[in-house]
Design a protein around this motif. Structure first.
Motif, PDB file in Angstrom:
ATOM      1  N   ILE A 210       1.166  -0.881  -0.460  1.00  0.00           N
ATOM      2  CA  ILE A 210       0.521   0.072   0.082  1.00  0.00           C
ATOM      3  C   ILE A 210       1.568   1.124  -0.083  1.00  0.00           C
ATOM      4  CG2 ILE A 210      -1.434   1.420   1.266  1.00  0.00           C
ATOM      5  CD1 ILE A 210      -2.673  -1.210   1.901  1.00  0.00           C
ATOM      6  N   ALA A 211       1.713   1.489   0.602  1.00  0.00           N
ATOM      7  CA  ALA A 211       2.441   2.694   0.710  1.00  0.00           C
ATOM      8  C   ALA A 211       3.635   2.273   0.179  1.00  0.00           C
ATOM      9  CB  ALA A 211       3.925   2.126   2.018  1.00  0.00           C
ATOM     10  N   VAL A 212       3.885   1.197  -1.490  1.00  0.00           N
ATOM     11  CA  VAL A 212       4.131   1.853  -2.707  1.00  0.00           C
ATOM     12  C   VAL A 212       3.413   2.428  -3.239  1.00  0.00           C
ATOM     13  CG1 VAL A 212       5.749   1.159  -4.500  1.00  0.00           C
ATOM     14  CG2 VAL A 212       6.233  -0.041  -2.316  1.00  0.00           C
ATOM     15  N   LEU A 213       2.248   1.561  -3.081  1.00  0.00           N
ATOM     16  CA  LEU A 213       0.773   2.541  -5.010  1.00  0.00           C
ATOM     17  C   LEU A 213       0.772   3.821  -4.120  1.00  0.00           C
ATOM     18  CD1 LEU A 213      -1.679  -0.626  -4.232  1.00  0.00           C
ATOM     19  CD2 LEU A 213      -0.153  -0.225  -6.638  1.00  0.00           C
ATOM     20  N   VAL A 214       0.550   3.472  -2.601  1.00  0.00           N
ATOM     21  CA  VAL A 214       0.512   5.447  -2.349  1.00  0.00           C
ATOM     22  C   VAL A 214       1.864   6.266  -3.018  1.00  0.00           C
ATOM     23  CG1 VAL A 214       0.082   7.224  -0.460  1.00  0.00           C
ATOM     24  CG2 VAL A 214      -0.588   4.812  -0.705  1.00  0.00           C
ATOM     25  N   ALA A 215       2.865   6.121  -3.340  1.00  0.00           N
ATOM     26  CA  ALA A 215       4.002   6.757  -2.969  1.00  0.00           C
ATOM     27  C   ALA A 215       3.847   6.846  -4.479  1.00  0.00           C
ATOM     28  CB  ALA A 215       5.316   6.563  -2.909  1.00  0.00           C
ATOM     29  N   ILE A 216       3.025   6.035  -5.762  1.00  0.00           N
ATOM     30  CA  ILE A 216       3.381   5.954  -7.044  1.00  0.00           C
ATOM     31  C   ILE A 216       1.914   7.389  -7.396  1.00  0.00           C
ATOM     32  CG2 ILE A 216       2.949   4.414  -9.277  1.00  0.00           C
ATOM     33  CD1 ILE A 216       4.312   2.276  -7.574  1.00  0.00           C
ATOM     34  N   THR A 217       1.103   6.651  -6.590  1.00  0.00           N
ATOM     35  CA  THR A 217       0.083   8.189  -7.018  1.00  0.00           C
ATOM     36  C   THR A 217       0.362   8.848  -6.782  1.00  0.00           C
ATOM     37  OG1 THR A 217      -1.318   5.950  -6.130  1.00  0.00           O
ATOM     38  CG2 THR A 217      -2.250   7.712  -6.456  1.00  0.00           C
ATOM     39  N   LEU A 218       0.730   9.527  -5.683  1.00  0.00           N
ATOM     40  CA  LEU A 218       1.420  10.988  -5.624  1.00  0.00           C
ATOM     41  C   LEU A 218       2.058  11.814  -6.520  1.00  0.00           C
ATOM     42  CD1 LEU A 218       1.947  10.623  -1.562  1.00  0.00           C
ATOM     43  CD2 LEU A 218      -0.354  11.505  -2.769  1.00  0.00           C
ATOM     44  N   PHE A 219       3.969  10.492  -7.217  1.00  0.00           N
ATOM     45  CA  PHE A 219       3.906  11.286  -8.184  1.00  0.00           C
ATOM     46  C   PHE A 219       2.874  11.155  -9.354  1.00  0.00           C
ATOM     47  CE2 PHE A 219       6.970  10.200 -11.485  1.00  0.00           C
ATOM     48  CZ  PHE A 219       8.065  10.811 -11.395  1.00  0.00           C
ATOM     49  N   VAL A 220       2.767  10.463  -9.692  1.00  0.00           N
ATOM     50  CA  VAL A 220       1.721  10.834 -10.748  1.00  0.00           C
ATOM     51  C   VAL A 220       0.686  11.953 -11.111  1.00  0.00           C
ATOM     52  CG1 VAL A 220       0.067   9.698 -12.169  1.00  0.00           C
ATOM     53  CG2 VAL A 220       1.919   8.316 -11.138  1.00  0.00           C
ATOM     54  N   ILE A 221       0.603  12.133  -9.987  1.00  0.00           N
ATOM     55  CA  ILE A 221      -0.673  13.429  -9.865  1.00  0.00           C
ATOM     56  C   ILE A 221       0.135  14.551  -9.305  1.00  0.00           C
ATOM     57  CG2 ILE A 221      -2.072  14.626  -7.698  1.00  0.00           C
ATOM     58  CD1 ILE A 221      -2.944  11.844  -6.847  1.00  0.00           C
ATOM     59  N   TYR A 222       1.611  14.606  -9.167  1.00  0.00           N
ATOM     60  CA  TYR A 222       2.846  15.999  -8.526  1.00  0.00           C
ATOM     61  C   TYR A 222       2.918  16.028 -10.051  1.00  0.00           C
ATOM     62  CZ  TYR A 222       6.813  18.644  -8.890  1.00  0.00           C
ATOM     63  OH  TYR A 222       7.787  19.592  -9.105  1.00  0.00           O
ATOM     64  N   LEU A 223       3.383  14.919 -11.383  1.00  0.00           N
ATOM     65  CA  LEU A 223       2.928  15.068 -12.327  1.00  0.00           C
ATOM     66  C   LEU A 223       2.576  15.618 -13.568  1.00  0.00           C
ATOM     67  CD1 LEU A 223       5.742  11.944 -13.442  1.00  0.00           C
ATOM     68  CD2 LEU A 223       6.504  14.339 -12.700  1.00  0.00           C
ATOM     69  N   PHE A 224       0.963  15.317 -13.327  1.00  0.00           N
ATOM     70  CA  PHE A 224      -0.600  15.459 -14.036  1.00  0.00           C
ATOM     71  C   PHE A 224      -0.834  16.189 -13.005  1.00  0.00           C
ATOM     72  CE2 PHE A 224       1.590  11.555 -15.765  1.00  0.00           C
ATOM     73  CZ  PHE A 224       2.354  12.137 -17.554  1.00  0.00           C
ATOM     74  N   LYS A 225      -0.632  17.345 -12.418  1.00  0.00           N
ATOM     75  CA  LYS A 225      -2.148  18.098 -11.497  1.00  0.00           C
ATOM     76  C   LYS A 225      -2.609  18.782 -11.826  1.00  0.00           C
ATOM     77  CE  LYS A 225       2.531  21.283 -10.787  1.00  0.00           C
ATOM     78  NZ  LYS A 225       3.743  21.574  -9.834  1.00  0.00           N
ATOM     79  N   ARG A 226      -2.465  19.079 -12.875  1.00  0.00           N
ATOM     80  CA  ARG A 226      -3.478  19.897 -13.628  1.00  0.00           C
ATOM     81  C   ARG A 226      -4.681  18.994 -14.612  1.00  0.00           C
ATOM     82  NH1 ARG A 226       0.411  25.089 -17.053  1.00  0.00           N
ATOM     83  NH2 ARG A 226       0.872  25.140 -15.001  1.00  0.00           N
ATOM     84  N   ASN A 227      -4.262  17.870 -14.853  1.00  0.00           N
ATOM     85  CA  ASN A 227      -5.374  16.817 -15.624  1.00  0.00           C
ATOM     86  C   ASN A 227      -6.556  16.059 -13.875  1.00  0.00           C
ATOM     87  OD1 ASN A 227      -6.741  15.168 -16.210  1.00  0.00           O
ATOM     88  ND2 ASN A 227      -4.871  14.695 -17.954  1.00  0.00           N
ATOM     89  N   LYS A 228      -7.184  17.038 -13.907  1.00  0.00           N
ATOM     90  CA  LYS A 228      -8.462  16.869 -12.667  1.00  0.00           C
ATOM     91  C   LYS A 228      -9.334  15.669 -12.652  1.00  0.00           C
ATOM     92  CE  LYS A 228      -8.748  21.388 -10.943  1.00  0.00           C
ATOM     93  NZ  LYS A 228     -10.552  22.369 -10.918  1.00  0.00           N
ATOM     94  N   LYS A 229      -9.365  15.436 -14.003  1.00  0.00           N
ATOM     95  CA  LYS A 229     -10.250  13.427 -14.315  1.00  0.00           C
ATOM     96  C   LYS A 229      -8.729  12.961 -14.039  1.00  0.00           C
ATOM     97  CE  LYS A 229     -12.960  11.835 -17.686  1.00  0.00           C
ATOM     98  NZ  LYS A 229     -13.192  11.871 -19.180  1.00  0.00           N
ATOM     99  N   LEU A 230      -7.274  13.154 -14.197  1.00  0.00           N
ATOM    100  CA  LEU A 230      -6.470  11.759 -14.398  1.00  0.00           C
ATOM    101  C   LEU A 230      -7.023  11.685 -12.663  1.00  0.00           C
ATOM    102  CD1 LEU A 230      -4.933  10.262 -15.258  1.00  0.00           C
ATOM    103  CD2 LEU A 230      -3.043  11.307 -15.297  1.00  0.00           C
TER     104      LEU A 230
END
Length: 422
Positions: A210-230
């Motif tokens: 779960i910790a790894v999944l959270v880290a990956i998710t936060l990293f992707v959100i940071y990269l595409f922070k302007r894409n609200k749908k994503l």
């Protein structure tokens, strides 16, 4: 006379020949797997190979009768066939004969037993084809998808109650039918990801996963922070993954039977005791590997002859092929299956009727799943879940079911140039 000639030439006899070849291979290998010097005659009805020969003859008769039916009767009788199959699955839970913990057989007397779960496969393929070929039915719409899922899921739940996990999982192969009819490929991708998540949730501490999944998710959100749908999709996926991980842990520790957990542990390398829990798989690998290139010869397999591999005439019949026919013989058998599957897809694609096309993909999906899982479990690629190798493993219910499954398609295909019906 012209109609008879037309019928003769319209039947796909290449597929029929593949069917006959696989059946012949099955009888020969069952004869070798359970050979008894006191009953050397291959047609001795006191032996499994003698019974299998009778099953093959009856399967040929069943196939011939199906080819004589009218196509419209198949479509019209589909709801009745599905309904009777569901009743049989309910009946087996009440009066079924229990074999090794599975209440999956109805005794017919004289040592013969019927397994309703085998016949549920072609009945479900027919019913799914009947529904999806209807007017205004689109698998991309939620209502249509839900009804299609219910058609597949109802027999699955009843078979799981037996409990027969292997036969239950076979129905998941029908996702390929839905994909062919327009279901988004994202469902296949998501399914593959959940399988990966299932494995990692067992291999590693769920909190670490779960910790790894959270880290990956936060990293992707940071990269595409302007894409609200994503971002919404990612957060929803993360929540579903966390729920799934804890569900896996609960099912693994509290739902699965001990022998099922052991099989998973062996495949994942968590249990390497080849003298106890891993004995079956280890002996299977030894048998197949000992055949080398050309095999030890018919009736000369030592692993087979001395019954080192359990269930060798049914779930582990491919061990006999590997040991006595070697790598070359195994390639021939795999080649026949590959040719059959390609032929089935070709037959499905050339249908003018949506019903026939959808049913054709159902046939290909079920046979593909059986071949992939059965051979995969004998060489240690997937857990041992106990499903037969089509047309080769011992058993009347299995052979008759696959025969009906295949020959209904051949009958539908023989009339593909006639009237197009739903």
């Amino acid at each position: 006379m012209n109609q008879q000639r037309s019928f003769f030439f319209n039947v796909d006899w290449v597929t029929v020949l593949i069917f006959l070849a696989l059946c012949a291979i099955g009888v020969l290998n069952i004869h070798s797997a359970v050979y008894d010097p006191k009953h050397q005659n291959m047609f001795d009805l006191d032996t499994n190979y003698g019974k299998q020969f009778i099953y093959v003859l009856s399967a040929i008769i069943i196939g011939s009768v199906i080819l004589l039916l009218e196509n419209r009767f198949i479509s019209a009788l589909t709801p009745a066939i599905y309904g009777v199959t569901i009743l049989m699955l309910l009946l087996v839970l009440v009066v079924g004969h229990n074999v090794k913990g599975n209440q999956a057989w109805i005794s017919l007397g004289g040592g013969f037993k019927l397994q309703p779960s085998e016949f549920a496969k072609f009945a479900t393929c027919l019913m799914l084809a009947r529904y999806l070929s209807g007017t205004n039915v689109k698998v991309t719409e939620l209502k249509s998808f839900a009804i299609a899922a219910a058609i597949i899921g109802f027999p699955m739940l009843l078979i799981l109650r037996q409990p027969d996990v292997g036969s239950t999982l076979v129905f998941l192969s029908l996702i390929f039918v839905l994909y062919r009819e327009g279901l988004s490929p994202n469902f296949l991708i998501i399914g593959a990801l959940f399988i990966l998540l299932f494995v990692t949730a067992i291999l590693y501490n769920p909190l670490y996963v779960i910790a790894v999944l959270v880290a990956i998710t936060l990293f992707v959100i940071y990269l595409f922070k302007r894409n609200k749908k994503l971002i919404v999709v990612l957060l929803a996926g993360l929540a579903m993954s966390i729920v799934f991980i804890f569900s896996v842990q609960f099912i693994y520790h509290h739902v699965l039977q001990p022998h099922q957990k052991i099989r998973i542990d062996i495949i994942l390398g968590l249990n390497k005791d080849v003298r106890d829990k891993g004995y079956n798989l280890n002996q299977s690998k030894i048998a197949i590997g000992s055949g080398k290139m050309w095999g030890k010869g018919y009736l000369h397999g030592t692993q087979t002859k001395y019954s080192f591999v359990p269930e060798q005439s049914t779930d582990f019949i491919f061990c006999t092929v590997g040991e006595e026919w070697g790598f070359a013989g195994s390639v021939v058998v795999l080649g026949l299956y590959l040719f059959l599957l390609l032929r089935l897809i070709m037959i499905a694609e050339r249908q003018r009727s949506p019903f026939s096309r959808i049913y054709g993909y159902g046939v290909a999906s079920v046979i593909f799943f059986h071949v992939m899982i059965n051979i995969g479990m004998t060489i240690g690629l997937v857990p041992v879940i106990g499903i037969p190798l089509p047309f080769i493993s011992y058993g009347g219910s299995s052979l008759w079911s696959f025969t009906i499954l295949l020959f209904i398609l051949l009958k539908l295909d023989s009339n593909r140039m006639g009237v197009v019906y739903a």
